[in-house]
Write a protein that holds these residues in place. Structure first.
Motif, PDB file in Angstrom:
ATOM      1  N   ALA A   1       0.832  -1.210   0.000  1.00  0.00           N
ATOM      2  CA  ALA A   1       0.000   0.000   0.000  1.00  0.00           C
ATOM      3  C   ALA A   1       0.863   1.254   0.000  1.00  0.00           C
ATOM      4  CB  ALA A   1      -0.938  -0.010   1.206  1.00  0.00           C
ATOM      5  N   LEU A   2       1.909   1.274   0.828  1.00  0.00           N
ATOM      6  CA  LEU A   2       2.778   2.450   0.869  1.00  0.00           C
ATOM      7  C   LEU A   2       3.601   2.560  -0.412  1.00  0.00           C
ATOM      8  CD1 LEU A   2       3.749   4.912   2.381  1.00  0.00           C
ATOM      9  CD2 LEU A   2       5.440   3.483   3.552  1.00  0.00           C
ATOM     10  N   SER A   3       4.037   1.429  -0.959  1.00  0.00           N
ATOM     11  CA  SER A   3       4.783   1.444  -2.221  1.00  0.00           C
ATOM     12  C   SER A   3       3.936   2.037  -3.341  1.00  0.00           C
ATOM     13  CB  SER A   3       5.226   0.029  -2.599  1.00  0.00           C
ATOM     14  OG  SER A   3       6.119  -0.505  -1.653  1.00  0.00           O
ATOM     15  N   TYR A   4       2.668   1.648  -3.376  1.00  0.00           N
ATOM     16  CA  TYR A   4       1.772   2.179  -4.409  1.00  0.00           C
ATOM     17  C   TYR A   4       1.536   3.673  -4.210  1.00  0.00           C
ATOM     18  CZ  TYR A   4      -2.295   2.668  -7.466  1.00  0.00           C
ATOM     19  OH  TYR A   4      -3.168   3.082  -8.449  1.00  0.00           O
ATOM     20  N   PHE A   5       1.381   4.094  -2.970  1.00  0.00           N
ATOM     21  CA  PHE A   5       1.235   5.514  -2.674  1.00  0.00           C
ATOM     22  C   PHE A   5       2.457   6.298  -3.148  1.00  0.00           C
ATOM     23  CE2 PHE A   5       2.415   8.926   0.300  1.00  0.00           C
ATOM     24  CZ  PHE A   5       1.359   9.802   0.109  1.00  0.00           C
ATOM     25  N   ILE A   6       3.660   5.794  -2.874  1.00  0.00           N
ATOM     26  CA  ILE A   6       4.885   6.467  -3.298  1.00  0.00           C
ATOM     27  C   ILE A   6       4.962   6.509  -4.819  1.00  0.00           C
ATOM     28  CG2 ILE A   6       7.416   6.330  -3.275  1.00  0.00           C
ATOM     29  CD1 ILE A   6       7.160   5.092  -0.456  1.00  0.00           C
ATOM     30  N   ALA A   7       4.589   5.397  -5.465  1.00  0.00           N
ATOM     31  CA  ALA A   7       4.586   5.365  -6.926  1.00  0.00           C
ATOM     32  C   ALA A   7       3.617   6.394  -7.495  1.00  0.00           C
ATOM     33  CB  ALA A   7       4.227   3.963  -7.414  1.00  0.00           C
TER      34      ALA A   7
END
Length: 355
Positions: free
Chosen positions: A101-107
């Motif tokens: 979830a955080l990786s997608y937010f950063i992306a």
């Protein structure tokens, strides 16, 4: 994620850097300092709700609920900000679900700003300029019929030729829907290159980190020349300041797996997903300068920071960079109306060779 049923009031001011994230660099009253890169403009202090935002930035007028995407995005941001706060509080490792979830937010954060939209518009304009110009004035009508679906009048064809072949190409502004679709698709593609990196959570006690309007920075390998560029797959590291006292550094996993067997590599990859390669480390002056240097030089128009952290902003700042790359394809070509392709290919110059 794009369409959503109507459900009440419509929001108008849409943030491309979330308020919840910016609060990590603001006072308890949500006051935050703003330093324009354009040094002819004066710094100022504002509320987090009034910065890094544009009116109707995510509005979809053809959707059941025009601001449905904005509301969905706000839900995702709220989840990500919660994960960020837990990382700041020392929770590591986090679950695979939270990591994704955080990786997608950063992306998403890396491709959602106005500079990405300007870049896409400019790239499209240069492509249209090349297609129309290389096809020649006599083939404009065929290009319009094929690309735009109508038969232009002589006057329309001439106006399209003049607009398309001017320096920089025609004035193109893609719809919010197309821009958002590009943002979502691109974020989905690059999430894996964030998710699959070892994470270091760096805590600072006396030093402070800055944020910007483009806070996700790709750090190239030391031996790479500037002209080579850098991407999410090839970057030595990715920096993302989590708050004024905490930063996230995502490092290159390749050195960990380069010399191992495929079976061992699979175990290492699983270990990275489970957070076994993650670590918490104390910040230093060198690390503060490393984070802030990358944040500043990846900024497009603005740097954001806590009003007490003025000392960490250097005097010399880079010039504003309103696009994320130089979209100047075929910009050195001049067109006199003569086709640059064989007659058989004139109606579809994008698949032809220059003679």
């Amino acid at each position: 994620m794009i369409n959503r049923m109507a459900s009440g009031n419509t929001s108008k001011l849409h943030h491309y850097v979330p308020q919840g994230y910016l609060r990590g660099f603001a006072t308890d009253q949500n006051r935050i300092s703003v330093r324009p890169l354009d040094q002819s403009r004066k710094p100022f202090i504002s509320n987090t709700r009034n910065i890094a935002a544009q009116s109707h930035f995510h509005t979809l007028n053809d959707a059941l609920e025009p601001d449905g995407f904005e509301k969905n995005l706000s839900e995702l941001e709220g989840q990500a900000v919660g994960i960020i706060r837990r990382l700041i509080d020392g929770e590591l490792p986090i679950s695979e679900e939270d990591r994704y979830a955080l990786s997608y937010f950063i992306a998403l954060q890396s491709v959602r700003g106005p500079e990405t939209r300007r870049t896409i518009d400019q790239l499209q304009a240069h492509i249209v300029r090349a297609e129309v110009g290389m096809g020649g004035r006599e083939n404009v009508s065929r290009w319009v019929k094929k690309r735009l679906g109508f038969e232009p009048t002589v006057e329309q064809a001439e106006r399209i030729w003049e607009e398309a072949t001017q320096p920089g190409g025609p004035p193109i502004k893609l719809s919010n829907r197309r821009q958002i679709e590009h943002m979502v698709n691109t974020a989905q593609e690059i999430t894996q290159y964030i998710f699959m990196r070892p994470w270091s959570i760096v805590h600072f006690k006396r030093r402070a980190l800055l944020a910007s309007d483009a806070p996700v920075t790709l750090v190239p390998h030391e031996d790479e020349e500037p002209w080579m560029g850098v991407g999410f797959q090839t970057a030595w590291g990715i920096t993302f300041p989590l708050s004024r006292r905490c930063g996230l550094l995502m490092s290159d996993p390749i050195p960990m797996i380069r010399d191992f067997s495929e079976e061992h590599v699979d175990r290492l990859r699983q270990g990275i997903i489970e957070g076994k390669a993650d670590r918490i480390q104390a910040g230093s002056t060198a690390l503060e300068r490393f984070f802030n240097h990358n944040t500043i030089y990846n900024a497009r128009e603005y740097i954001y920071f806590h009003p007490d952290d003025e000392a960490f902003v250097p005097v010399d700042l880079p010039e504003p960079e309103l696009t994320s790359l130089k979209a100047d394809i075929f910009s050195d070509l001049e067109f006199d109306g003569t086709p640059m392709f064989k007659d058989a290919a004139a109606s579809n110059p994008s698949r032809s060779r220059i003679k």
